[in-house]
Design an enzyme around this catalytic site. Structure first.
Site, PDB file in Angstrom:
ATOM      1  N   GLU A 142     129.681  97.043  73.514  1.00  0.00           N
ATOM      2  CA  GLU A 142     129.571  95.587  73.080  1.00  0.00           C
ATOM      3  C   GLU A 142     128.430  94.875  73.893  1.00  0.00           C
ATOM      4  OE1 GLU A 142     133.687  94.597  74.953  1.00  0.00           O
ATOM      5  OE2 GLU A 142     134.637  95.334  73.327  1.00  0.00           O
ATOM      6  N   GLU A 158     137.874 100.389  69.635  1.00  0.00           N
ATOM      7  CA  GLU A 158     139.260 100.027  70.602  1.00  0.00           C
ATOM      8  C   GLU A 158     140.001  99.225  70.110  1.00  0.00           C
ATOM      9  OE1 GLU A 158     137.380  98.479  74.250  1.00  0.00           O
ATOM     10  OE2 GLU A 158     135.701  99.855  74.378  1.00  0.00           O
TER      11      GLU A 158
END
Length: 480
Positions: free
Chosen positions: A119, A264
């Site tokens: 991220e 995720e």
């Protein structure tokens, strides 16, 4: 002649693998005070039919545990290390040699992806990793190609879902964020040219956590919420809407057929009023059923590949986003399952297989001794000290231990520090306010844990089973 028992075991293995929803992996994080033995973890994965893991580094301890296991692996380069490879191709080649090709001999570790950061374009990072991410991706993929393995192992980037947005909250208005749009276009086209997937992390829980007005039932998959109508396309849950917002964003930059992996997705079980076993089970029951049907989303029908977040609770993760950050695991810290979960998506109410061969520290706890005519500010200092270095995230509002009385909360903080310090006697002093006890102070939903023996100090097992000389060799091995 094939023995009957062999046939039975083959049937059991085939039953497990064939009844799993296709495309399910799991994130294996290790930010915890006491790690489980690596082979216990891989055994647990396989006993539950899980044959894909996503890591957050290429830690040698974890990689050794994955050797000669039929588990597909995604390794990673942490965000803070990306600049080493964005600036120097030779560094990228050396990293690939040490962390990829070194584990491919004789099919040792089945590495499929190298994740560049995690991220890195998260808005909360304020642009810290915008510069090194793409060059690091290019250099690592180039190094994989140079090593002759680039056709089988792909470099990619796991993005947070905040890299795209929709001003109307409708998927069809989806577009990449203005501050990263040009860079995202370059990255997406590079990934597409190398047949690498776009990885995105999607968290319906965070939609609920960050917006008090978010419709609660829309975070789940059982149709309890008010549907979203996007020009005739109906969305009954936020996951589908979020996923299709990405699909629209990709379509608008000319890449409509990009392979997407959900890197995720999960639901925490503590640390917030919405983070509990009941909601986590509801969420997983819904998404596993969805994945099993291969229905996909309105814009992308078909199978979806996902990695559940996460395998274990991690008691040393940052709680800056919220106390729930330490409670994403589908297994507890010791490898025991939290609730019934069925990866086949059929809704069977059975617990997952736990980790085997786990050794616990002695059955003892640290607790507040007594509070009589004491300086409470001094007691408060000891609690603050304990919680600074231990996990007190379950004491917050809406959490499992929030209802303890003052003495109970002090004891909980003391015990967590004591356990995370491996039950060292001096770690239960707290200026004389703490004391070791064999009385379990757990109350209701609040569990006072006894920690496991860390995988790094398991020489006690050798002492029980071997000779003093063998123990000596183990100690020397740890020191050198």
């Amino acid at each position: 002649m094939v023995q009957p028992m062999t046939i039975i075991w083959v049937c059991i293995i085939l039953f497990i693998s064939c009844n799993l929803a296709d495309g399910i992996g799991v994130n294996w994080g290790t930010i915890m005070s006491q790690r489980l033995p690596g082979k216990s973890v891989t055994g647990m994965l396989l006993s539950n039919g899980l044959n894909k893991v996503k890591l957050f580094d290429a830690d040698p301890y974890t990689m050794r545990a994955l050797r000669r296991e039929k588990i597909e692996v995604m390794i990673a380069i942490p965000n803070q290390e990306m600049s080493r490879f964005s600036d120097d191709y030779d560094n990228a080649k050396q990293w690939v040699k040490e962390n990829v090709t070194a584990y491919l001999k004789d099919g040792d570790v089945n590495i499929k992806y190298v994740a560049i950061g995690n991220e890195p374009f998260l808005e909360g990072y304020n642009g810290t990793y915008l510069k090194p991410t793409f060059p690091a991706l290019q250099n690592i993929q180039k190094a994989l190609d140079h090593a002759g393995i680039g056709d089988k192992i792909k470099a990619t980037i796991p993005f947070n879902a905040d890299v795209y947005t929709s001003p109307s909250n409708k998927p069809s208005d989806g577009t990449f964020r203005d501050d990263v749009k040009d860079l995202m276009i370059q990255i997406v086209k590079f990934l597409r040219s190398n047949n690498a997937p776009f990885i995105v992390n999607i968290y319906p829980f965070l939609s609920l956590y960050e917006n008090p007005n978010f419709p609660f039932d829309f975070a789940f998959f059982d149709g309890g919420g008010t549907p979203l109508n996007d020009n005739g396309t109906i969305y009954t849950n936020v996951f589908d809407a979020n996923y299709d917002t990405l699909v629209w964003s990709l379509n608008k930059i000319g890449v409509p057929d990009m392979n997407i992996i959900v890197g995720e997705i999960g639901w925490p079980t503590d640390g917030n009023i919405h983070a509990n076993i009941k909601n986590a089970k509801r969420f997983y029951d819904g998404i596993l059923k969805k994945l099993a049907t291969n229905e996909g989303t309105p814009l992308r029908p078909g199978p979806i590949e996902v990695y559940v977040f996460s395998l274990f609770d991690e008691n040393m993760k940052s709680i800056l986003p919220g106390n729930f950050e330490r409670h994403w695991g589908i297994f507890k810290y010791d490898g025991t399952p939290k609730f019934p979960m069925d990866f086949s998506g059929k809704g069977n109410e059975t617990l997952l297989s736990p980790a085997r061969g786990i050794e616990y520290l002695p059955l003892q706890w640290c607790a507040l001794d007594k509070l009589v005519d004491v300086n409470m500010s001094l007691v408060e200092e000891t609690v603050n000290f304990a919680c600074k270095y231990a996990d007190c995230s379950t004491l917050g509002n809406g959490s499992s231990c929030n209802n303890l009385d003052m003495d109970g909360k002090i004891s909980y903080a003391y015990n967590m520090y004591f356990q995370m310090q491996g039950q060292a006697a001096h770690s239960c002093n707290f200026e004389g306010f703490g004391g070791i006890t064999t009385v379990n102070k757990s109350a209701g939903s609040c569990i006072f844990p006894v920690q496991i023996m860390s995988a790094g100090v398991r020489t006690r097992l050798v002492a029980r089973e071997g000779t003093a000389l063998l123990l000596l060799f183990m100690v020397l091995g740890l020191l050198f």
